[in-house]
Design an enzyme around this catalytic site. Structure first.
Site, short mmCIF file in Angstrom:
data_model
loop_
_atom_site.label_atom_id
_atom_site.label_comp_id
_atom_site.label_asym_id
_atom_site.label_seq_id
_atom_site.Cartn_x
_atom_site.Cartn_y
_atom_site.Cartn_z
N LYS A 1 0.84 -1.21 0.00
CA LYS A 1 0.00 0.00 0.00
C LYS A 1 0.88 1.26 0.00
O LYS A 1 0.59 2.23 -0.71
CB LYS A 1 -0.94 -0.02 1.21
CG LYS A 1 -2.04 -1.08 1.05
CD LYS A 1 -2.78 -1.40 2.34
CE LYS A 1 -3.69 -2.60 2.13
NZ LYS A 1 -4.38 -3.03 3.35
N GLN B 1 -4.89 -1.61 9.54
CA GLN B 1 -4.61 -2.90 8.91
C GLN B 1 -5.16 -4.03 9.79
O GLN B 1 -4.85 -4.11 10.98
CB GLN B 1 -3.09 -3.07 8.70
CG GLN B 1 -2.70 -4.33 7.98
CD GLN B 1 -3.23 -4.40 6.55
OE1 GLN B 1 -3.20 -3.43 5.81
NE2 GLN B 1 -3.74 -5.57 6.16
N ASP C 1 -11.30 2.37 4.16
CA ASP C 1 -11.69 0.97 3.98
C ASP C 1 -13.21 0.81 3.95
O ASP C 1 -13.72 -0.27 3.68
CB ASP C 1 -11.11 0.11 5.11
CG ASP C 1 -9.80 -0.56 4.70
OD1 ASP C 1 -9.56 -0.68 3.48
OD2 ASP C 1 -9.03 -0.96 5.59
#
Ligand code: NAD
Length: 281
Positions: free
Chosen positions: A49, A93, A116
């Site tokens: 990422k 994460q 997200d």
């Protein structure tokens, strides 16, 4: 036909890079990545990422935290990132250590920075069909389906798996595109009977080769989300070699859904910074 997710994702990333250059906003958009503990897979995902951010011209800051961080400390960090004006997107994460309630921490992320799309506000927004940040993997899958030129409206889509991160939001996005959606899960009886009715079959389970020829209708679009590691090789949830001959379109593993997830994350970060990039995708 094989859907080349890697190629489509690279094209999207290139478009986003050009958008950043054209608008002269290199390093003006910031993504905070929160990484807890030492899970090797999480470290690889975070590195990928960060690399994608660098390529596009997005600033990324990784907060590496020890396994034993408390939930209160993690929430405090999220709260401070919510307030931080140079941070446009926050990514936590997953997975988090078991002593932390991941959803509670995610729900603290400002929905406008929740790249997200997993906070309760964004789950609600998606369900209502409001404009919002949407989960990256299902968003990428919609782009892969669109790349085939097949119209989703009126099709029967079957989603196997009902996780918060893939299965459930996938069902919502397909519903918003006016598909008729069936959602299968671990307690579904006669899986093959249902999946073999699908015009569009999306499998997100995490069991190597769960889906074979008997599960797939001739001419179906088959999207394989699964990532299963065995002897240093990656396998999907679909038996690609068998199913490719009866599907009209199919994604490979690797090189299908995976690269799209990161491309959609990048587009979510730019969207979180307030830019309208619909036409760039
Ligand atoms: P999860 O473990 O949270 O959920 C799995 C789902 O599969 C559950 O809803 C369960 O009910 C269902 N299931 C289990 N056994 C089943 C069976 N025999 N028949 C039907 N349904 C069954 O998983 P997840 O987070 O949604 O991930 C699923 C897979 O997708 C994993 O392999 C994961 O690594 C992969 N994944 C890939 C990406 C990507 O970017 N390519 C992103 C997220 C997840």
């Amino acid at each position: 036909m094989i859907i080349d997710g890697k190629n489509i994702a690279n094209q999207i990333r290139l478009n986003l890079k050009q958008f950043v250059l054209k608008n002269d906003i290199q390093d003006k958009i910031g993504l905070a990545v929160v990484l807890v503990g030492q899970d090797p897979a999480s470290h690889i995902y975070v590195n990928n990422k960060v690399r994608a951010c660098t390529q596009i011209g997005i600033r990324s800051m990784v907060y590496k935290l020890p396994d034993n961080i408390s939930q209160v400390e993690l929430v405090q960090l999220v709260d401070s990132l919510n307030q931080d004006r140079i941070i446009d997107g926050i990514l936590l994460q997953l997975p988090l250590p078991s002593h932390i309630d991941a959803q509670k921490v995610i729900d603290h992320i400002d929905s406008k920075k929740d790249v997200d799309g997993l906070s309760k506000n964004n789950v609600y927004n998606l369900q209502k069909g409001y404009d919002c940040l949407k989960p990256c993997t299902p968003l990428g899958i919609m782009k892969l389906i669109a790349s085939t030129g097949v119209v989703v409206e009126g099709k029967h889509a079957v989603v196997v798996g009902r996780s918060e991160i893939v299965g459930k939001p996938m069902v919502q996005l397909l519903n918003l595109s006016n598909a008729t959606v069936t959602n299968c899960h671990s307690l579904t009886s006669n899986l093959a009977q249902l999946t073999s009715l699908a015009d569009i079959l999306i499998v997100a389970v995490g069991q190597r080769h769960l889906i074979g020829v008997k599960h797939v209708k001739k001419g179906a679009i088959v999207i394989d989300v699964g990532i299963n590691r065995l002897d240093n090789k990656l396998y999907g949830d679909v038996d690609f070699e068998q199913v490719k001959d009866i599907a009209s379109y199919i994604t490979p593993v690797p090189g299908g859904v995976g690269p799209m997830t990161i491309a959609m994350l990048m587009s979510n970060v730019i969207k979180a910074a307030g830019y309208d990039i619909k036409t760039m995708l």
